[in-house]
Design a protein around this motif. Structure first.
Motif, PDB file in Angstrom:
ATOM      1  N   LYS A 116      28.036  16.040  -6.803  1.00 12.21           N
ATOM      2  CA  LYS A 116      29.186  15.198  -7.159  1.00 12.21           C
ATOM      3  C   LYS A 116      30.104  15.012  -5.965  1.00 12.21           C
ATOM      4  O   LYS A 116      30.633  13.925  -5.723  1.00 12.21           O
ATOM      5  N   TRP A 117      30.301  16.058  -5.192  1.00 14.33           N
ATOM      6  CA  TRP A 117      31.142  15.970  -4.003  1.00 14.33           C
ATOM      7  C   TRP A 117      30.527  15.044  -2.953  1.00 14.33           C
ATOM      8  O   TRP A 117      31.217  14.214  -2.369  1.00 14.33           O
ATOM      9  N   LEU A 118      29.233  15.210  -2.726  1.00 20.31           N
ATOM     10  CA  LEU A 118      28.565  14.428  -1.688  1.00 20.31           C
ATOM     11  C   LEU A 118      28.573  12.933  -2.003  1.00 20.31           C
ATOM     12  O   LEU A 118      28.592  12.098  -1.094  1.00 20.31           O
ATOM     13  N   ALA A 119      28.550  12.602  -3.292  1.00 22.83           N
ATOM     14  CA  ALA A 119      28.564  11.192  -3.688  1.00 22.83           C
ATOM     15  C   ALA A 119      29.983  10.660  -3.856  1.00 22.83           C
ATOM     16  O   ALA A 119      30.171   9.528  -4.316  1.00 22.83           O
ATOM     17  N   GLY A 120      30.973  11.443  -3.471  1.00 23.22           N
ATOM     18  CA  GLY A 120      32.372  11.084  -3.696  1.00 23.22           C
ATOM     19  C   GLY A 120      32.778   9.732  -3.130  1.00 23.22           C
ATOM     20  O   GLY A 120      33.435   8.932  -3.808  1.00 23.22           O
ATOM     21  N   SER A 121      32.379   9.445  -1.900  1.00 26.93           N
ATOM     22  CA  SER A 121      32.763   8.167  -1.273  1.00 26.93           C
ATOM     23  C   SER A 121      32.202   6.985  -2.041  1.00 26.93           C
ATOM     24  O   SER A 121      32.873   5.965  -2.213  1.00 26.93           O
ATOM     25  N   ALA A 122      30.979   7.117  -2.510  1.00 31.49           N
ATOM     26  CA  ALA A 122      30.361   6.036  -3.280  1.00 31.49           C
ATOM     27  C   ALA A 122      31.026   5.882  -4.642  1.00 31.49           C
ATOM     28  O   ALA A 122      31.242   4.761  -5.120  1.00 31.49           O
ATOM     29  N   LEU A 123      31.388   6.997  -5.260  1.00 36.10           N
ATOM     30  CA  LEU A 123      31.968   6.957  -6.599  1.00 36.10           C
ATOM     31  C   LEU A 123      33.360   6.345  -6.612  1.00 36.10           C
ATOM     32  O   LEU A 123      33.790   5.786  -7.628  1.00 36.10           O
ATOM     33  N   THR A 124      34.069   6.457  -5.515  1.00 36.25           N
ATOM     34  CA  THR A 124      35.428   5.903  -5.451  1.00 36.25           C
ATOM     35  C   THR A 124      35.455   4.466  -4.934  1.00 36.25           C
ATOM     36  O   THR A 124      36.527   3.858  -4.870  1.00 36.25           O
ATOM     37  N   ALA A 125      34.301   3.932  -4.572  1.00 38.32           N
ATOM     38  CA  ALA A 125      34.235   2.544  -4.084  1.00 38.32           C
ATOM     39  C   ALA A 125      34.347   1.571  -5.258  1.00 38.32           C
ATOM     40  O   ALA A 125      34.188   1.944  -6.424  1.00 38.32           O
ATOM     41  N   SER A 126      34.634   0.322  -4.936  1.00 43.93           N
ATOM     42  CA  SER A 126      34.683  -0.720  -5.955  1.00 43.93           C
ATOM     43  C   SER A 126      33.290  -0.933  -6.536  1.00 43.93           C
ATOM     44  O   SER A 126      32.294  -0.451  -5.992  1.00 43.93           O
ATOM     45  N   ASP A 127      33.227  -1.670  -7.640  1.00 44.76           N
ATOM     46  CA  ASP A 127      31.926  -1.930  -8.257  1.00 44.76           C
ATOM     47  C   ASP A 127      30.987  -2.620  -7.276  1.00 44.76           C
ATOM     48  O   ASP A 127      29.816  -2.257  -7.159  1.00 44.76           O
ATOM     49  N   GLN A 170      25.037   3.648 -14.400  1.00 39.64           N
ATOM     50  CA  GLN A 170      24.557   4.912 -14.951  1.00 39.64           C
ATOM     51  C   GLN A 170      24.675   6.075 -13.961  1.00 39.64           C
ATOM     52  O   GLN A 170      24.763   7.235 -14.369  1.00 39.64           O
ATOM     53  N   PHE A 171      24.681   5.770 -12.661  1.00 41.86           N
ATOM     54  CA  PHE A 171      24.861   6.834 -11.679  1.00 41.86           C
ATOM     55  C   PHE A 171      26.261   7.436 -11.821  1.00 41.86           C
ATOM     56  O   PHE A 171      26.422   8.669 -11.781  1.00 41.86           O
ATOM     57  N   GLN A 172      27.260   6.585 -11.966  1.00 43.00           N
ATOM     58  CA  GLN A 172      28.621   7.077 -12.142  1.00 43.00           C
ATOM     59  C   GLN A 172      28.746   7.902 -13.419  1.00 43.00           C
ATOM     60  O   GLN A 172      29.434   8.926 -13.441  1.00 43.00           O
ATOM     61  N   GLN A 173      28.078   7.463 -14.460  1.00 41.99           N
ATOM     62  CA  GLN A 173      28.119   8.212 -15.716  1.00 41.99           C
ATOM     63  C   GLN A 173      27.431   9.568 -15.581  1.00 41.99           C
ATOM     64  O   GLN A 173      27.895  10.570 -16.144  1.00 41.99           O
ATOM     65  N   LEU A 174      26.329   9.602 -14.831  1.00 40.68           N
ATOM     66  CA  LEU A 174      25.633  10.863 -14.598  1.00 40.68           C
ATOM     67  C   LEU A 174      26.519  11.840 -13.843  1.00 40.68           C
ATOM     68  O   LEU A 174      26.574  13.034 -14.173  1.00 40.68           O
ATOM     69  N   MET A 175      27.231  11.361 -12.838  1.00 39.79           N
ATOM     70  CA  MET A 175      28.110  12.224 -12.058  1.00 39.79           C
ATOM     71  C   MET A 175      29.214  12.831 -12.921  1.00 39.79           C
ATOM     72  O   MET A 175      29.642  13.971 -12.695  1.00 39.79           O
ATOM     73  N   GLU A 176      29.647  12.087 -13.932  1.00 40.17           N
ATOM     74  CA  GLU A 176      30.692  12.600 -14.813  1.00 40.17           C
ATOM     75  C   GLU A 176      30.200  13.762 -15.669  1.00 40.17           C
ATOM     76  O   GLU A 176      31.002  14.578 -16.138  1.00 40.17           O
ATOM     77  N   LEU A 177      28.897  13.862 -15.851  1.00 44.21           N
ATOM     78  CA  LEU A 177      28.325  14.944 -16.646  1.00 44.21           C
ATOM     79  C   LEU A 177      28.193  16.246 -15.867  1.00 44.21           C
ATOM     80  O   LEU A 177      28.019  17.313 -16.456  1.00 44.21           O
ATOM     81  N   LEU A 178      28.259  16.155 -14.542  1.00 49.93           N
ATOM     82  CA  LEU A 178      28.109  17.348 -13.711  1.00 49.93           C
ATOM     83  C   LEU A 178      29.408  18.145 -13.675  1.00 49.93           C
ATOM     84  O   LEU A 178      30.495  17.594 -13.828  1.00 49.93           O
ATOM     85  N   PRO A 179      29.308  19.459 -13.465  1.00 45.59           N
ATOM     86  CA  PRO A 179      30.530  20.266 -13.309  1.00 45.59           C
ATOM     87  C   PRO A 179      31.368  19.759 -12.135  1.00 45.59           C
ATOM     88  O   PRO A 179      30.836  19.176 -11.181  1.00 45.59           O
ATOM     89  N   ALA A 180      32.637  19.985 -12.206  1.00 41.03           N
ATOM     90  CA  ALA A 180      33.548  19.473 -11.172  1.00 41.03           C
ATOM     91  C   ALA A 180      33.231  20.028  -9.792  1.00 41.03           C
ATOM     92  O   ALA A 180      33.503  19.382  -8.771  1.00 41.03           O
ATOM     93  N   ASP A 181      32.659  21.227  -9.727  1.00 41.07           N
ATOM     94  CA  ASP A 181      32.379  21.859  -8.432  1.00 41.07           C
ATOM     95  C   ASP A 181      30.931  21.675  -7.972  1.00 41.07           C
ATOM     96  O   ASP A 181      30.490  22.321  -7.015  1.00 41.07           O
ATOM     97  N   HIS A 182      30.179  20.800  -8.642  1.00 38.86           N
ATOM     98  CA  HIS A 182      28.783  20.581  -8.240  1.00 38.86           C
ATOM     99  C   HIS A 182      28.740  19.798  -6.933  1.00 38.86           C
ATOM    100  O   HIS A 182      29.377  18.750  -6.794  1.00 38.86           O
ATOM    101  N   LYS A 183      27.984  20.280  -5.961  1.00 34.26           N
ATOM    102  CA  LYS A 183      27.968  19.655  -4.638  1.00 34.26           C
ATOM    103  C   LYS A 183      27.419  18.232  -4.673  1.00 34.26           C
ATOM    104  O   LYS A 183      27.809  17.396  -3.857  1.00 34.26           O
TER     105      LYS A 183
END
Length: 336
Positions: free
Chosen positions: A140-151, A125-138
């Motif tokens: 979303k940027w700060l969580a970038g490393s976690a979002l691109t990691a494997s499950d 659900q965290f990944q889904q929440l991040m998808e709801l944020l605007p592309a330029d929301h900080k």
């Protein structure tokens, strides 16, 4: 503390982890919330948003790297760096979207725990929440490393964050960390202020939380100093009693096994153990040279009161501890 406040104009905060229900508040997110509110009130002030993000990053770094920086974690450094970003992101989300009385570190724990649950399309659900944020929301940027990691990696990162926040899950402690106090780092260096942090000796679980409070305030003060050319507007002094191992003065050769024996709250060599009789006129110059802004951190299970007998620059402070009676006497002697 009341005497310092009423007669000497000090801003006083008492963080009593020995009796949290009677303690002043110390919301770690206070400065984040302050500048987030200012930014939401006037979105044209980008500096407010930048400060909210800055203080969120400070909290994230303090909590994740409480025992050192990323270099000390070896091959796990990536997970801790990603955890710092995810925690900072969550702090910003809580500050921006939660109700005023829910914007604290416990809410950060709760939101991460709930968002760890599986969602749709094999995403949590965290990944889904991040998808709801605007592309330029900080966030979303700060969580970038976690979002691109494997499950599996994402789960490990979120579990790392939760493990760091576990220390705050205490019903009594929440009476301190879920409420704003009357002193923050910015006010601390602007006006005469004193913060007292008191720990119970028989409950070592509070030590970690106290260390985080100290580290976080120190990092906030460094940040304030950076805004003023690398120097604080006023001098801030940390007095830490019974925090760590006390170094011995050169005239004592044997190891000081009993740390409750004697300890001065000031000395030429910071932290030196000495009898109160050593507090004579030779040392008053150290008091006179100090600023009137202090962070007094007395780590002890013993109750004490502070009495100012005259102007602070003419007062010598010393601690005399009777290990037999288990009493702490804060003796304040005037030096003429």
């Amino acid at each position: 503390g009341n005497i310092a406040k009423d007669y000497y104009g000090y801003n006083v905060a008492v963080l009593d982890l020995r009796n949290p229900t009677k303690s002043d508040g110390n919301n770690l997110l206070h400065l984040v919330n302050k500048y987030m509110d200012l930014y939401k009130a006037d979105p044209t002030k980008i500096s407010y948003k930048a400060k909210a993000e800055k203080y969120a990053k400070i909290i994230g770094k303090t909590l994740i790297y409480s025992e050192g920086d990323s270099s000390s974690y070896g091959q796990n450094a990536f997970f801790y760096d990603a955890a710092e970003g995810l925690l900072t992101s969550s702090i910003l989300l809580v500050s921006e979207f939660c109700e005023p009385d829910e914007r604290h570190i416990v809410s950060v724990f709760k939101i991460i725990q709930e968002l760890l649950a599986p969602g749709k399309n094999k995403k949590n659900q965290f990944q889904q929440l991040m998808e709801l944020l605007p592309a330029d929301h900080k966030a979303k940027w700060l969580a970038g490393s976690a979002l691109t990691a494997s499950d599996q990696g994402m789960n490990s990162i979120m579990s790392t964050v939760l493990s760091k926040l576990n220390a705050f899950l205490d019903t009594e402690l929440e009476q301190v960390i879920c409420f704003d106090g009357n002193i923050d780092a910015e006010l601390f260096v602007k006006e005469k202020s004193a913060i007292f942090l008191i720990l119970p000796e028989d409950d070592t679980t509070k030590n970690f939380v106290a260390s985080l409070m100290i580290q976080n305030l120190a990092r906030e003060l460094f940040s304030v100093a950076n805004e003023h050319g690398g120097k604080l507007p006023n001098r801030a002094v940390f007095f830490c009693d019974e925090l760590g191992t006390m170094p011995l003065p050169p005239y004592i050769k044997a190891k000081l096994d009993d740390q409750e024996r004697y300890q001065t709250v000031y000395a030429k060599e910071r932290g030196s153990a000495a009898a109160p009789t050593a507090s004579d006129k030779r040392y008053t110059k150290h008091i006179r040279n100090m600023s009137n802004l202090f962070l007094f951190i007395f780590v002890s299970h013993l109750y004490f009161k502070i009495h100012f007998l005259s102007k602070p620059e003419f007062i010598t402070l010393s601690l005399a501890v009777s290990s037999a009676a288990k009493e702490m006497l804060l003796a304040i002697r005037m030096m003429e």
